[in-house]
Design an enzyme around this catalytic site. Structure first.
Site, PDB file in Angstrom:
ATOM      1  N   PHE A 145       0.862  -1.191   0.000  1.00  9.27           N
ATOM      2  CA  PHE A 145       0.000   0.000   0.000  1.00  9.27           C
ATOM      3  C   PHE A 145       0.891   1.231   0.000  1.00  9.27           C
ATOM      4  O   PHE A 145       1.644   1.462   0.940  1.00  9.27           O
ATOM      5  CB  PHE A 145      -0.951   0.056   1.201  1.00  9.27           C
ATOM      6  CG  PHE A 145      -1.823   1.281   1.138  1.00  9.27           C
ATOM      7  CD1 PHE A 145      -2.996   1.293   0.393  1.00  9.27           C
ATOM      8  CD2 PHE A 145      -1.439   2.463   1.768  1.00  9.27           C
ATOM      9  CE1 PHE A 145      -3.773   2.449   0.278  1.00  9.27           C
ATOM     10  CE2 PHE A 145      -2.205   3.623   1.655  1.00  9.27           C
ATOM     11  CZ  PHE A 145      -3.374   3.610   0.917  1.00  9.27           C
ATOM     12  N   ASP A 232       9.426   3.123   1.930  1.00  6.79           N
ATOM     13  CA  ASP A 232       8.219   3.886   2.244  1.00  6.79           C
ATOM     14  C   ASP A 232       7.947   3.727   3.735  1.00  6.79           C
ATOM     15  O   ASP A 232       7.368   2.734   4.168  1.00  6.79           O
ATOM     16  CB  ASP A 232       7.035   3.385   1.407  1.00  6.79           C
ATOM     17  CG  ASP A 232       5.744   4.152   1.728  1.00  6.79           C
ATOM     18  OD1 ASP A 232       5.718   4.918   2.719  1.00  6.79           O
ATOM     19  OD2 ASP A 232       4.750   3.969   0.987  1.00  6.79           O
ATOM     20  N   LYS A 273       2.568  11.230   7.158  1.00  6.26           N
ATOM     21  CA  LYS A 273       1.777  11.015   8.373  1.00  6.26           C
ATOM     22  C   LYS A 273       2.349  11.697   9.628  1.00  6.26           C
ATOM     23  O   LYS A 273       2.180  12.895   9.792  1.00  6.26           O
ATOM     24  CB  LYS A 273       1.563   9.512   8.593  1.00  6.26           C
ATOM     25  CG  LYS A 273       0.689   8.917   7.461  1.00  6.26           C
ATOM     26  CD  LYS A 273       0.102   7.572   7.756  1.00  6.26           C
ATOM     27  CE  LYS A 273      -0.945   7.214   6.700  1.00  6.26           C
ATOM     28  NZ  LYS A 273      -0.609   6.090   5.855  1.00  6.26           N
TER      29      LYS A 273
END
Ligand SMILES: *Cc1c(COP(=O)(O)O)cnc(C)c1O
Length: 424
Positions: A145, A232, A273
């Site tokens: 994802f 990531d 985030k």
């Protein structure tokens, strides 16, 4: 929501009627947050065990982050990159020493940062590896994802994310996650590989933790083949897994004053985030000069990327991570959490296992992947004062803010195990 008050019901009705249905929220309507707690429109208090998908690691409305945002937003909010501003340089220098890379490229959302990393990787490959135009390939992992843009969903194998959004961007090779032989084959059998994009733990897929040497050996393979390792860490980064970064391995460089070297140094690091503590959309791509210098004026950009508010907020949020030793806290509470859950699982029929690292954990419910037990457990957890959400079908992710105390965590495990008992 069965017993929804009129205020809650009204808010949900409005979202349903006027908002696109691109999410399926748990029926609870929140209006306030502080630290590890959120409150709904009727004043009911909950422990937040999602932290906005690990964006709110520093806790809701952290006073230092809010203060930085308030101060900067009264002074200067946006100049665009057409001009210099007095916050961006200090922010980039701060990122460089904090994460030990030469340069940063600031963006806003995680998906944008992933796109940025893919562009940097491709351009680097054309300019430094002499790959013929249009032929660069990037290896990705099954069940990844990385966000929701057209290119990113092009290399997803989640049908819901991908179907009916084609034509898809070419140039990606998919291998199994946590499978070094598959990675090595892909590197050997394809001539024009530019990079390998990987999550250190697959969060959305259900908190899959790879073998402990997976990343370091993947890094060795990448370097042996002259291919960039792109990590990531949008979800795993910023202290969530008990280290400043999940790629830090056993290095505890999130401790104040630590000068340890990371176990795995990606060539390109993607953060999002929690880099803002959930106060503002902030993401960044980090790399050393020989890679980042492929970016020249006009080749990439974003109107809001690196704006003064983002810079001030992110610096405050990263200060909090160090000052409050959040990585250490995540590490300690994570062991406690999995230990207590494993005690419960010994005699449980409903929970198959708990897995994770630091405070990024998940339990797997004994149900089919399309069963609704996990959803029903989350509804009951809500009634009992704790908010969590199933990730894939029968998996429930538990990711509270990292400012939680030991007493609070024990209370939460009590809520979770009492709730699970109702389903045994
Ligand atoms: C959330 C997430 C993204 C996308 O971030 P957005 O800010 O939602 O675009 C990318 N990669 C990973 C690993 C994530 O968890």
């Amino acid at each position: 929501m069965q017993n929804a008050t009129s205020a809650a019901q009204k808010a949900m009705d409005l979202e349903n009627k006027y908002g696109a249905h691109n999410y399926h929220p748990l029926p609870v309507v929140l209006e306030r947050g502080e630290g590890v707690f959120v409150w709904d429109v009727d004043g009911k208090k909950y422990y937040d065990f999602l932290s906005a998908y690990s964006a709110v690691n520093q806790g809701h409305c952290h006073p230092k982050i809010v203060q930085a945002m308030n101060e900067q937003s009264q002074k200067l909010t946006l100049t665009s990159r057409a001009f210099y501003n007095d916050k961006l340089g200090p922010y980039e220098a701060y990122l460089s020493s904090y994460f030990k890379f030469d340069k940063a490229l600031p963006m806003n959302t995680g998906a944008e940062a992933v796109e940025t990393a893919l562009k940097i990787c491709r351009k680097w490959a054309y300019e430094h590896k002499n790959i013929p135009e249009g032929q660069a390939q990037i290896i990705v992992c099954r069940n990844n994802f990385h966000g929701r843009t057209t290119t990113i969903i092009s290399f997803s194998n989640d049908a819901t994310a991908q179907d009916n959004f084609g034509p898809y961007t070419p140039g990606f090779i998919m291998v199994d996650y946590d499978d070094l032989a598959a990675l090595e084959n892909a590197l050997k059998n394809n001539k024009h590989v530019a990079g390998f994009l990987v999550e250190p733990i697959q969060g959305e897929a259900g908190v899959y933790v790879p073998a402990s040497d997976y990343l370091s050996r993947a890094a060795e393979l990448c370097h042996a083949h002259g291919v960039l390792l792109i990590a990531d860490e949008v979800q795993t980064g910023i202290a969530r897994t008990g280290r400043l970064l999940a790629t830090c391995g056993s290095c505890s460089c999130a401790q104040k004053d630590c000068s340890g070297t990371p176990e795995v140094k990606p060539d390109i690091l993607i953060l999002g985030k929690a880099i803002s503590g959930g106060a503002y959309p902030v993401s960044v791509v980090l790399a050393n000069d020989h890679i980042m210098n492929v970016i020249t004026p006009g080749t990439h950009g974003s109107t809001f990327g690196g704006n003064p508010v983002a810079a001030a907020v992110a610096m405050a949020a990263l200060e909090v991570v160090k000052n409050e030793r959040l990585a250490n806290n995540a590490e300690e509470l994570g062991h406690l959490f999995r230990g207590l859950l494993n005690d419960y699982i010994k005699t449980s029929n409903i929970v198959a296992l708990v897995r994770g690292k630091g405070l990024l954990n998940a339990i797997v419910i004994n149900d089919s992947e399309d069963g609704d037990t996990a959803w029903n457990i989350c509804l009951r957890l809500r009634d009992n004062g704790l908010l969590a959400k199933p990730t894939h079908g029968n998996i429930i992710r538990f990711a509270p803010p990292l400012v939680m105390t030991k007493d609070q965590l024990e209370e939460c495990v009590g809520i979770i195990t009492r709730t699970l008992t109702e389903f045994e």
